[in-house]
Scaffold this motif. Structure first.
Motif, PDB file in Angstrom:
ATOM      1  N   SER A  66       0.823  -1.211   0.000  1.00  0.00           N
ATOM      2  CA  SER A  66       0.000   0.000   0.000  1.00  0.00           C
ATOM      3  C   SER A  66       0.859   1.263   0.000  1.00  0.00           C
ATOM      4  O   SER A  66       0.393   2.346   0.356  1.00  0.00           O
ATOM      5  CB  SER A  66      -0.914  -0.006   1.232  1.00  0.00           C
ATOM      6  OG  SER A  66      -1.610  -1.227   1.334  1.00  0.00           O
ATOM      7  N   SER A  67       2.112   1.125  -0.417  1.00  0.00           N
ATOM      8  CA  SER A  67       3.078   2.209  -0.313  1.00  0.00           C
ATOM      9  C   SER A  67       2.721   3.430  -1.158  1.00  0.00           C
ATOM     10  O   SER A  67       2.090   3.334  -2.214  1.00  0.00           O
ATOM     11  CB  SER A  67       4.459   1.700  -0.738  1.00  0.00           C
ATOM     12  OG  SER A  67       5.412   2.754  -0.771  1.00  0.00           O
ATOM     13  N   TYR A  68       3.186   4.593  -0.708  1.00  0.00           N
ATOM     14  CA  TYR A  68       3.126   5.844  -1.469  1.00  0.00           C
ATOM     15  C   TYR A  68       3.911   5.718  -2.771  1.00  0.00           C
ATOM     16  O   TYR A  68       3.596   6.346  -3.768  1.00  0.00           O
ATOM     17  CB  TYR A  68       3.722   6.938  -0.588  1.00  0.00           C
ATOM     18  CG  TYR A  68       3.524   8.356  -1.054  1.00  0.00           C
ATOM     19  CD1 TYR A  68       2.251   8.924  -1.076  1.00  0.00           C
ATOM     20  CD2 TYR A  68       4.607   9.144  -1.439  1.00  0.00           C
ATOM     21  CE1 TYR A  68       2.073  10.232  -1.472  1.00  0.00           C
ATOM     22  CE2 TYR A  68       4.437  10.452  -1.830  1.00  0.00           C
ATOM     23  CZ  TYR A  68       3.163  10.999  -1.860  1.00  0.00           C
ATOM     24  OH  TYR A  68       2.982  12.299  -2.244  1.00  0.00           O
ATOM     25  N   GLY A 110      -8.148   6.438   1.179  1.00  0.00           N
ATOM     26  CA  GLY A 110      -8.676   5.587   0.122  1.00  0.00           C
ATOM     27  C   GLY A 110      -7.600   5.151  -0.854  1.00  0.00           C
ATOM     28  O   GLY A 110      -7.648   4.041  -1.387  1.00  0.00           O
ATOM     29  N   ALA A 111      -6.606   6.011  -1.094  1.00  0.00           N
ATOM     30  CA  ALA A 111      -5.538   5.689  -2.043  1.00  0.00           C
ATOM     31  C   ALA A 111      -4.767   4.450  -1.596  1.00  0.00           C
ATOM     32  O   ALA A 111      -4.452   3.572  -2.422  1.00  0.00           O
ATOM     33  CB  ALA A 111      -4.586   6.879  -2.179  1.00  0.00           C
ATOM     34  N   GLU A 112      -4.452   4.363  -0.306  1.00  0.00           N
ATOM     35  CA  GLU A 112      -3.718   3.197   0.189  1.00  0.00           C
ATOM     36  C   GLU A 112      -4.579   1.934   0.110  1.00  0.00           C
ATOM     37  O   GLU A 112      -4.101   0.857  -0.256  1.00  0.00           O
ATOM     38  CB  GLU A 112      -3.266   3.419   1.635  1.00  0.00           C
ATOM     39  CG  GLU A 112      -2.048   4.323   1.786  1.00  0.00           C
ATOM     40  CD  GLU A 112      -2.377   5.798   1.621  1.00  0.00           C
ATOM     41  OE1 GLU A 112      -1.552   6.531   1.043  1.00  0.00           O
ATOM     42  OE2 GLU A 112      -3.470   6.221   2.075  1.00  0.00           O
ATOM     43  N   ARG A 117      -6.196  -3.276  -2.608  1.00  0.00           N
ATOM     44  CA  ARG A 117      -7.134  -4.078  -3.396  1.00  0.00           C
ATOM     45  C   ARG A 117      -6.466  -4.641  -4.646  1.00  0.00           C
ATOM     46  O   ARG A 117      -6.663  -5.815  -4.995  1.00  0.00           O
ATOM     47  CB  ARG A 117      -8.355  -3.247  -3.769  1.00  0.00           C
ATOM     48  CG  ARG A 117      -9.287  -2.965  -2.598  1.00  0.00           C
ATOM     49  CD  ARG A 117     -10.536  -2.213  -3.035  1.00  0.00           C
ATOM     50  NE  ARG A 117     -11.431  -2.032  -1.910  1.00  0.00           N
ATOM     51  CZ  ARG A 117     -11.418  -0.962  -1.108  1.00  0.00           C
ATOM     52  NH1 ARG A 117     -10.571   0.046  -1.355  1.00  0.00           N
ATOM     53  NH2 ARG A 117     -12.262  -0.891  -0.092  1.00  0.00           N
ATOM     54  N   ARG A 118      -5.685  -3.831  -5.324  1.00  0.00           N
ATOM     55  CA  ARG A 118      -5.005  -4.322  -6.538  1.00  0.00           C
ATOM     56  C   ARG A 118      -4.027  -5.449  -6.173  1.00  0.00           C
ATOM     57  O   ARG A 118      -3.918  -6.449  -6.901  1.00  0.00           O
ATOM     58  CB  ARG A 118      -4.274  -3.170  -7.229  1.00  0.00           C
ATOM     59  CG  ARG A 118      -5.212  -2.142  -7.845  1.00  0.00           C
ATOM     60  CD  ARG A 118      -4.506  -1.283  -8.857  1.00  0.00           C
ATOM     61  NE  ARG A 118      -3.530  -0.384  -8.250  1.00  0.00           N
ATOM     62  CZ  ARG A 118      -3.796   0.849  -7.839  1.00  0.00           C
ATOM     63  NH1 ARG A 118      -5.034   1.341  -7.947  1.00  0.00           N
ATOM     64  NH2 ARG A 118      -2.859   1.607  -7.305  1.00  0.00           N
TER      65      ARG A 118
END
Length: 262
Positions: A66-68, A110-112, A117-118
């Motif tokens: 989930s990294s930036y 939500g971005a993380e 999810r991907r």
């Protein structure tokens, strides 16, 4: 980390000496990871663990699905896919994966979660292809971790019906009530349990102190029949443990679990 310094033969000897039935192989164990992760290395692990009920833990060091940083996300996925392939070779029934965290020490957005999810979708697809079940592990309850609480873990498990859960007891406590909530709300999805205690903020200590017995008895009473994986950190003991010393620690842990399990 408990068998971190051993090769597969040494690991198997400790496990046999302690009277244990299985092993969770962590891919980042130096013998395998720094040894080049070669095909012959995987085969040596498979031979050493023959007859043991085997699970596998995907790599997590320096990785974050989930990294930036999208390159870190890609590396985390690629390493997890390789771990799933290795699980097929080893005959491992379950691969434990981590959900990741927000890189900045702030609550995940939500971005993380979309990156997670991907990662999950690609990992689950590979697991289906290889006949391997994936188990998402609850992380320590700090604000930047994803799936540290039962509610969020439940939402992801609802979204992905093929995904199981690894309950890490030491990550879930304190308080005991959080671990019990994981069991009461998600018990049917738990396929692996990491057993250790947390004392004064120090995680992955022996469970024989009795501090997590309520979690274990609840797990037992719910009819759990999967692996109980002793997750201990050998560097958190007062002195360096010899191989025989590690056998002794595991025997004491096994006897405690047997006394609780009844």
């Amino acid at each position: 980390m408990f068998l971190w310094d051993l090769d597969p033969k040494g690991m198997a000897e400790v496990i046999a000496g302690a009277g244990l039935e299985g092993v969770e192989f962590w891919v980042e164990t130096p013998w395998y990871w720094e040894g080049g992760r070669l095909e012959e290395g995987a085969e040596e692990v498979r031979r050493a663990f023959r007859g043991l009920k085997t699970t596998l833990h995907a790599p997590v060091m320096d990785l974050n699905p989930s990294s930036y940083n999208d390159l870190v996300c890609r590396a985390a996925l690629e390493e997890s896919l390789r771990a799933i392939d290795l699980a097929e070779v080893l005959g491992a029934r379950v691969v434990t994966i981590h959900p990741g965290r927000r890189t900045a020490r702030r609550p995940p957005r939500g971005a993380e979660r979309e990156k997670l999810r991907r990662y999950l979708e690609a990992s689950i697809d590979r697991g289906e292809e290889k006949g391997v079940d994936l188990a998402l592990e609850n992380l320590e309850p700090v604000p930047w971790n994803i799936c540290a609480e039962p509610e969020e873990m439940g939402r992801f498990l609802d979204e992905y019906p093929l995904l199981g859960m690894t309950l890490d007891i030491s990550h879930a406590v304190p308080p005991i009530s959080r671990a019990i909530s994981f069991l009461e709300t998600l018990g049917g999805r738990i396929v692996n349990v990491h057993v250790s205690s947390t004392i004064n903020g120090v995680r992955h200590l022996p469970a024989k102190d009795g501090s997590v017995d309520e979690v274990l008895t609840t797990l037992r009473d719910l009819g759990y029949g999967g692996p109980l994986t002793l997750e201990l950190d050998d560097k958190k003991f007062p002195s360096t443990l010899s191989k025989d010393g590690k056998v002794g620690v595991l025997i004491r842990e096994r006897r405690h679990l047997e006394s609780v399990w009844g």
